[in-house]
Design a protein around this motif. Structure first.
Motif, mmCIF file in Angstrom:
data_model
loop_
_atom_site.group_PDB
_atom_site.id
_atom_site.type_symbol
_atom_site.label_atom_id
_atom_site.label_comp_id
_atom_site.label_asym_id
_atom_site.label_seq_id
_atom_site.Cartn_x
_atom_site.Cartn_y
_atom_site.Cartn_z
ATOM 1 N N ALA A 1 7.415 -6.924 11.006
ATOM 2 C CA ALA A 1 8.158 -5.672 10.849
ATOM 3 C C ALA A 1 8.999 -5.470 12.103
ATOM 4 O O ALA A 1 8.640 -5.946 13.188
ATOM 5 C CB ALA A 1 7.216 -4.491 10.642
ATOM 6 N N ARG B 1 10.625 -2.526 7.864
ATOM 7 C CA ARG B 1 9.682 -1.748 8.658
ATOM 8 C C ARG B 1 8.285 -1.768 8.060
ATOM 9 O O ARG B 1 7.332 -1.303 8.702
ATOM 10 C CB ARG B 1 10.148 -0.282 8.744
ATOM 11 N N SER B 2 8.155 -2.276 6.872
ATOM 12 C CA SER B 2 6.942 -2.091 6.078
ATOM 13 C C SER B 2 5.966 -3.255 6.107
ATOM 14 O O SER B 2 5.005 -3.265 5.337
ATOM 15 C CB SER B 2 7.336 -1.810 4.621
ATOM 16 N N ARG C 1 7.835 5.715 12.453
ATOM 17 C CA ARG C 1 8.488 5.299 11.208
ATOM 18 C C ARG C 1 7.928 3.963 10.736
ATOM 19 O O ARG C 1 7.690 3.756 9.541
ATOM 20 C CB ARG C 1 9.995 5.210 11.438
ATOM 21 N N ARG D 1 4.363 4.562 9.353
ATOM 22 C CA ARG D 1 4.343 5.160 8.012
ATOM 23 C C ARG D 1 4.806 4.173 6.949
ATOM 24 O O ARG D 1 4.242 4.122 5.849
ATOM 25 C CB ARG D 1 5.212 6.416 8.001
ATOM 26 N N ALA D 2 5.848 3.406 7.264
ATOM 27 C CA ALA D 2 6.344 2.440 6.283
ATOM 28 C C ALA D 2 5.310 1.358 5.984
ATOM 29 O O ALA D 2 5.211 0.869 4.853
ATOM 30 C CB ALA D 2 7.644 1.802 6.790
ATOM 31 N N SER D 3 4.529 0.989 6.999
ATOM 32 C CA SER D 3 3.558 -0.089 6.843
ATOM 33 C C SER D 3 2.165 0.410 6.471
ATOM 34 O O SER D 3 1.292 -0.397 6.105
ATOM 35 C CB SER D 3 3.459 -0.903 8.144
ATOM 36 N N GLY D 4 1.930 1.718 6.596
ATOM 37 C CA GLY D 4 0.607 2.245 6.293
ATOM 38 C C GLY D 4 -0.435 1.823 7.306
ATOM 39 O O GLY D 4 -1.543 1.408 6.930
#
Length: 340
Positions: free
Chosen positions: A225, A155-156, A239, A242-245
């Motif tokens: 992602a 996810r990031s 989600r 947030r995981a990837s900023g």
């Protein structure tokens, strides 16, 4: 054909399993299936993807609406989608089942058929599990998958400038649940299933479909992602953000076909703002089990992905999801414990 009057308490565990195991065909990666202390599943990649999920009666399904077959398919699909979202192909499932003694045996065998029909097309299989008695039906599934040499898709990895794309349906399960709740699409005899013009929406809740082949295809196409949309488009996009900023900005116009598809159901339920209700289902409704992914700009999107937005860099307000650049006017989606 199982005698509909035969109940779980009329059989011992061995007798019940003897009715279930023949309904579960072996998978392509299965060396040793059900019947021993443990299964043996091939993992030629040297790694395996694993995830688990649970369905609890009267929280995730209701028997007055859902047949055993429906619950079996749902239990399989929600787990298979998690593996696909990592860019892997499902290989094996382990199922633990809690059942009350007054449950018809036919319901259990129908559940096994639902599991088999969901797993067989992708070459996966139920290879074992556990069986216990209890006050309500609980289905717990652990799924394994094979990356086949691919990197796992996390996810990031989303980056500013990426295209946000979605594969699958949006909002159908939430609309179907609302129709069932209002008994708008429940047969007069109260039997599980749906009838009438909204049957496809109710089927979207009772028997969701996931675009499983799209996960590995996205990985091969260079997705940055990806995740399974199980708790609603806004919550799951959040989600990923947030995981990837990053900021995930969804395109309202790209969601219009979904809104149009669901608006008639909202009207049938008496909504004063059917388009707004339909949009809320599309944005916040869970359990559609589509795949949300990001791709570098200019990447040809593999079928059946369609662009639904883009990724923006952080702007001082933190990672989040926006709709046409603004805070969405609807809630973020399903949460098991009620928090954001």
């Amino acid at each position: 054909m199982t005698d509909p009057a035969l109940l779980v308490r009329d059989l011992d565990e061995t007798e019940l399993l003897a009715r279930v195991f023949p309904l579960l065909p072996p998978g392509e990666a299965t060396d040793v299936g059900p019947g021993d202390d443990a299964a043996v599943v091939r993992a030629p990649d040297g790694r395996y993807v694993v995830s688990t999920d649970v369905l609890v009666e009267d929280r995730h399904f209701r028997r007055r609406w859902s047949s055993g077959y429906d619950v079996g398919r749902r239990a399989a699909v929600q787990n298979l989608a998690d593996v696909a979202a990592m860019g892997a192909r499902p290989t094996a499932l382990v199922v633990s089942l809690v059942v009350p003694g007054d449950l018809p045996v036919a319901w259990v065998t129908d559940l096994a058929r639902g599991l088999a029909d969901a797993t067989s097309p992708v070459g996966a299989a139920v290879v074992g599990g556990d069986l216990s008695g209890g006050d309500a039906v609980v289905v717990a599934v652990t799924v394994h998958g094979d990356l086949a040499g691919r990197r796992p898709v996390l996810r990031s990895g989303a980056r500013a400038g990426d295209v946000v794309a979605h594969a699958g349906v949006r909002g159908r399960s939430a609309a179907g649940l609302a129709l069932l709740d209002a008994r708008t699409a429940v047969p007069s005899d109260g039997a599980p299933g749906a009838s009438g013009p909204f049957a496809p929406l109710v089927a979207g809740y009772l028997r969701p479909w996931a675009p499983l082949d799209a996960g590995p295809a996205a990985a091969d196409a260079g997705t940055t992602a990806m995740l399974d949309v199980s708790d609603g488009l806004l919550r799951d996009a959040g989600r990923l953000a947030r995981a990837s900023g990053v900021v995930v900005d969804l395109d309202r116009a790209a969601l219009e076909p979904d809104v149009a598809e669901l608006a008639d159901a909202a009207r049938a339920l008496g909504s004063e703002d059917p388009e707004g209700t339909a949009l809320a289902w599309v944005l916040s409704g869970g359990e559609d089990h589509g795949l949300l992914a990001t791709f570098p700009a200019g990447t040809p999107l593999p079928e059946p992905f369609r662009a639904v937005g883009h990724v923006r860099a952080l702007d001082g307000q933190g990672p989040r999801v926006t709709l046409d650049g603004h805070e969405p006017a609807v809630g973020p989606g399903w949460d098991h414990f009620g928090g954001r």
